[in-house]
Enzyme design. Structure first.
Site, short mmCIF file in Angstrom:
data_model
loop_
_atom_site.label_atom_id
_atom_site.label_comp_id
_atom_site.label_asym_id
_atom_site.label_seq_id
_atom_site.Cartn_x
_atom_site.Cartn_y
_atom_site.Cartn_z
N TRP A 1 0.84 -1.22 0.00
CA TRP A 1 0.00 0.00 0.00
C TRP A 1 0.87 1.25 0.00
CZ3 TRP A 1 -1.89 2.78 4.87
CH2 TRP A 1 -0.99 2.61 5.93
N ASP A 2 2.13 1.08 0.32
CA ASP A 2 3.09 2.18 0.30
C ASP A 2 2.95 3.00 -0.98
OD1 ASP A 2 3.88 0.02 1.97
OD2 ASP A 2 5.94 0.73 2.05
N GLU B 1 0.64 -2.74 12.51
CA GLU B 1 0.89 -4.19 12.45
C GLU B 1 1.26 -4.79 13.81
OE1 GLU B 1 3.62 -4.85 9.21
OE2 GLU B 1 2.02 -4.69 7.73
N LYS C 1 2.74 0.07 16.26
CA LYS C 1 3.97 0.12 15.47
C LYS C 1 4.01 1.43 14.68
CE LYS C 1 6.16 -2.60 11.75
NZ LYS C 1 5.89 -3.66 10.75
N GLN C 2 2.83 1.87 14.20
CA GLN C 2 2.79 2.99 13.26
C GLN C 2 1.41 3.64 13.28
OE1 GLN C 2 2.86 -0.56 10.50
NE2 GLN C 2 2.56 1.08 9.02
#
Ligand code: BGC
Length: 724
Positions: free
Chosen positions: A322-323, A462, A558-559
């Site tokens: 998806w980046d 994640e 994580k993000q």
């Protein structure tokens, strides 16, 4: 405009090789040193050349035969930075021209001093071409006997995985080496040619074809070696060997390639450079570095997309995540919209694989793979590396549950449409992508007590797995289905199903404390102090202190997850809600993913926290550009580079998109001025911002409504706004 390493250090070689990669979207060549050094990973990649090695799960971007190695001897003595006496060492990538240069003085054992200069460049026009130059210039009187050995070395592998069968090795005219290979499983042909300006003695052995050129030189007559390399893949031509041979027969000088490439880069920087007048010159370097890499990582043909490491290393096996749609595509959308279209066509042409994955999992529509390569089938490995203590492998659940990728692609389709108004693209590609992705969500939702919920997913974070009603996923699914309805292909029954889905889909709202739950269980989990882990963001240190399950069972991110939603859909929540949730979730976020900090910076800028945003922006800039020796060994962090651009434009310049463009500038104190161009609805708008004013200009007279700091203005050719 340079990235430079002026000290030879074996420890940082792989990082340098990544950061100073040269390329052009078709090919990427790691900036490895010519000589062999301990642990140096050579890397040469052509987009689309994937292969699955025997006994492995997924296809990987094939590391191609090496063309950079060069053994230099003077009077029989072998040059090596480890053992030779060296001074005035300099090595840099000149971002303004795309040229990689190394220059140094070597004093040989017999006392002779020579200046050695190596240069290389990837042609931006003839994309199959790379040019190299070596100059050896004696600085003392007398002659030097030079011997140079170079060639095409097929011994390269991807970490030991062999992908290429050598099919042909030939020499023509003692100056042209041609090799042909075929990938073992995907059966893609590859033709490589190396053309030298001097004839040599040829040898072919052990998957290498090499030439050894010997010559004397002196102060008055330096030794100049030029080599042109051409690479053609079977994805473009049936006859890759012939194509390489024909190209190699041309007489082209390094100077010509340099001039051509310099012009192309000049054009790129003139039109697309972001300039930042900052107290910290690092900011300008970071944005230049980001834009350089965005440009060299991105193919311009619709059969290909961008890997998570671009074409700079073997990391993530060259796979597309998806980046691309969420972090990288916007740079192109607002600079070269046709490339953004091409990136989405890559998905369109892989609908078959996505539909098959949906079917295999009993869903409708298209379930795009979490990791994608050439074929469009799922490439995510099922297991992570073996735990050498337990002998067990951690399951990677992303392919089974990280389904937001589907809505991310739909989001990008709409982002493109709103920016370009390109109805032809929408009719030919967009509508089908929207419909098939929306169909997936219809089947993915399940009815629980009258409302539709989406269960067992992984959101962008994640470190939280298998949860129900991830806010990011549910809201993006809603956006996806609404978009399919708005751009419906006219099927009434289906439209009704879309409407019903939208009416019933559960969309988490702020609770009494004003917090939007990341998912159904997140807010019930305990929190821990993350200071130690946040200080080492990116290292995944938490996973050495806690088991994966323990991490999942805590409020540890994580993000960016909910913050990602607030970035993409700011209109969903009010200012106070965004502020509260940003603070709450950021405290619980380690930023172990490189996709995190710059997105936080954008949302922080939007709640008028420009200084906090700037801190996070700078941290994002240091993900690749830092002093640690190994942070980028396996390739650059492509999405994070895209996000640096996003943070500049959507954070500090404060642009938000919708029916109409809105700008709420939030420059950090350190910035005196920010300038860039931004494509929007067929106009290229130039932005020029200082702390207290904004000048917008464009070439046409057409009137464009625009909101600045909450008030409506009409931009014709030029508009100047001042902060009260
Ligand atoms: C991140 C993902 C990302 C992937 C590739 C992972 O570490 O969590 O969001 O897509 O890296 O960059």
């Amino acid at each position: 405009m340079r990235i430079e390493y002026n000290q030879f250090d074996e420890e940082t070689l792989n990082k340098e090789a990544t950061l100073m990669t040269i390329g052009n979207g078709y090919l990427g060549l790691r900036a490895v040193q010519e000589e062999n050094y301990r642990n140096q990973d050579r890397g040469f990649f052509v987009r689309g050349i994937f292969d699955r090695a025997v006994g492995t799960e997924s296809a990987e971007l094939v590391n191609l035969p090496d063309i950079t190695a060069l053994e230099l001897r003077i009077n029989g003595e072998v040059f090596s930075m480890n053992s030779s006496k060296i001074s005035q060492y300099q090595r840099y990538l000149e971002l303004s021209t795309g040229e990689l240069v190394r220059s140094l003085i070597w004093q040989t054992a017999s006392g002779q001093r020579v200046r050695i200069t190596n240069k290389r460049i990837a042609n931006q026009k003839e994309k199959s071409q790379l040019a190299f130059q070596l100059i050896v210039e004696p600085l003392d009187e007398g002659t030097c006997m030079i011997s140079v050995k170079t060639g095409i070395d097929g011994q390269v592998s991807n970490g030991g995985n062999q992908h290429l069968i050598e099919q042909d090795l030939r020499v023509f005219d003692e100056r042209l080496l041609v090799a042909e290979y075929e990938t073992i499983e995907s059966q893609l042909k590859l033709g490589l040619a190396m053309r030298l300006n001097k004839a040599g003695v040829i040898s072919a052995k052990n998957r290498k074809i090499q030439t050894t050129i010997s010559e004397t030189c002196s102060k008055e007559a330096p030794f100049i070696l030029e080599k042109m390399v051409y690479v053609f893949s079977g994805l473009e031509t049936e006859a890759s060997f012939e194509a390489a041979k024909t190209a190699g027969q041309q007489n082209v000088s390094y100077g010509t390639v340099f001039a051509e490439t310099k012009t192309a880069w000049k054009d790129f920087w003139q039109n697309h450079r972001v300039t930042i007048a900052s107290e910290n010159p690092f900011d300008q370097q970071a944005i230049d570095f980001a834009c350089y890499h965005l440009q060299i990582m991105t193919p311009d043909a619709p059969q290909f997309s961008v890997g998570a490491k671009g074409l700079t290393g073997e990391g993530y096996k060259g796979h597309v995540f998806w980046d691309t749609e969420i972090f990288i595509l916007p740079f192109f959308l607002h600079n070269y919209p046709e490339i953004a279209e091409s990136l989405l066509k890559y998905r369109y042409f892989r609908l078959a694989g996505a539909k098959e994955k949906a079917q295999q999992n009993n869903y409708q529509g298209a379930l795009f793979p979490w990791e994608s390569a050439l074929t469009g089938y799922e490439e995510t490995p099922k297991y992570a590396a073996i735990n050498i203590r337990t002998g067990k492998r951690q399951v990677i659940s992303s392919a089974m549950a990280e389904h937001h990728i589907v809505a991310d692609i739909a989001f990008a389709v709409m982002d493109l449409y709103e920016t370009t108004n390109d109805q032809v693209f929408m009719d030919q590609y967009g509508k089908e992508l929207l419909k098939e992705t929306a169909l997936f969500w219809l089947s993915r939702g399940e009815e629980v007590a009258g409302r539709i919920e989406i269960h067992d997913v992984i959101g962008p974070d994640e470190y939280t797995e298998h949860i129900n009603n991830n806010a990011y996923t549910n809201y993006l699914a809603a956006y996806n289905v609404q978009a399919a309805l708005d751009h419906s292909t006219g099927d009434e029954e289906l439209n009704q199903q879309f409407e019903e889905f939208l009416a019933k889909l559960y969309l988490p709202v702020p609770n009494e404390a004003g917090l939007i739950p990341q998912d159904d269980s997140f807010l019930t989990k305990p929190s821990i102090d993350l200071k130690k882990y946040k200080e080492q963001a990116g290292s995944q240190l938490i996973l050495t202190d806690y088991s994966r399950q323990e991490v999942i069972d805590r409020q540890i991110l994580k993000q960016a997850d909910l913050v990602m939603l607030m970035y993409l859909q700011p209109q969903l929540f009010d200012f106070e809600t965004i502020k509260k949730n940003l603070y709450y979730y950021e405290e619980r976020t380690i930023h172990d993913s490189s996709l995190s900090k710059a997105i936080h910076a954008i949302v922080a800028a939007r709640i008028n926290e420009a200084e906090w945003a700037y801190e996070m922006f700078q941290a994002a800039c240091r993900i690749d550009l830092n002093d640690q020796p190994h942070t980028s060994d396996e390739g650059i962090h492509a999405a994070s580079l895209g996000a640096i651009w996003l943070a500049t434009v959507f954070g500090f310049a404060g642009i938000s998109k919708g029916e109409q463009l809105a700008v709420t500038p939030q420059l950090p104190k350190a910035w005196q001025q920010l300038q860039f161009s931004f494509y929007w609805k067929n106009e290229k708008i130039h932005f020029d911002l200082t702390q207290d004013r904004l000048i917008l200009s464009k070439a046409t007279q057409a009137e464009l409504p625009i909101m600045i700091d909450g008030q409506e203005y009409h931009l014709k050719q030029k508009l100047e706004w001042r902060r009260n």
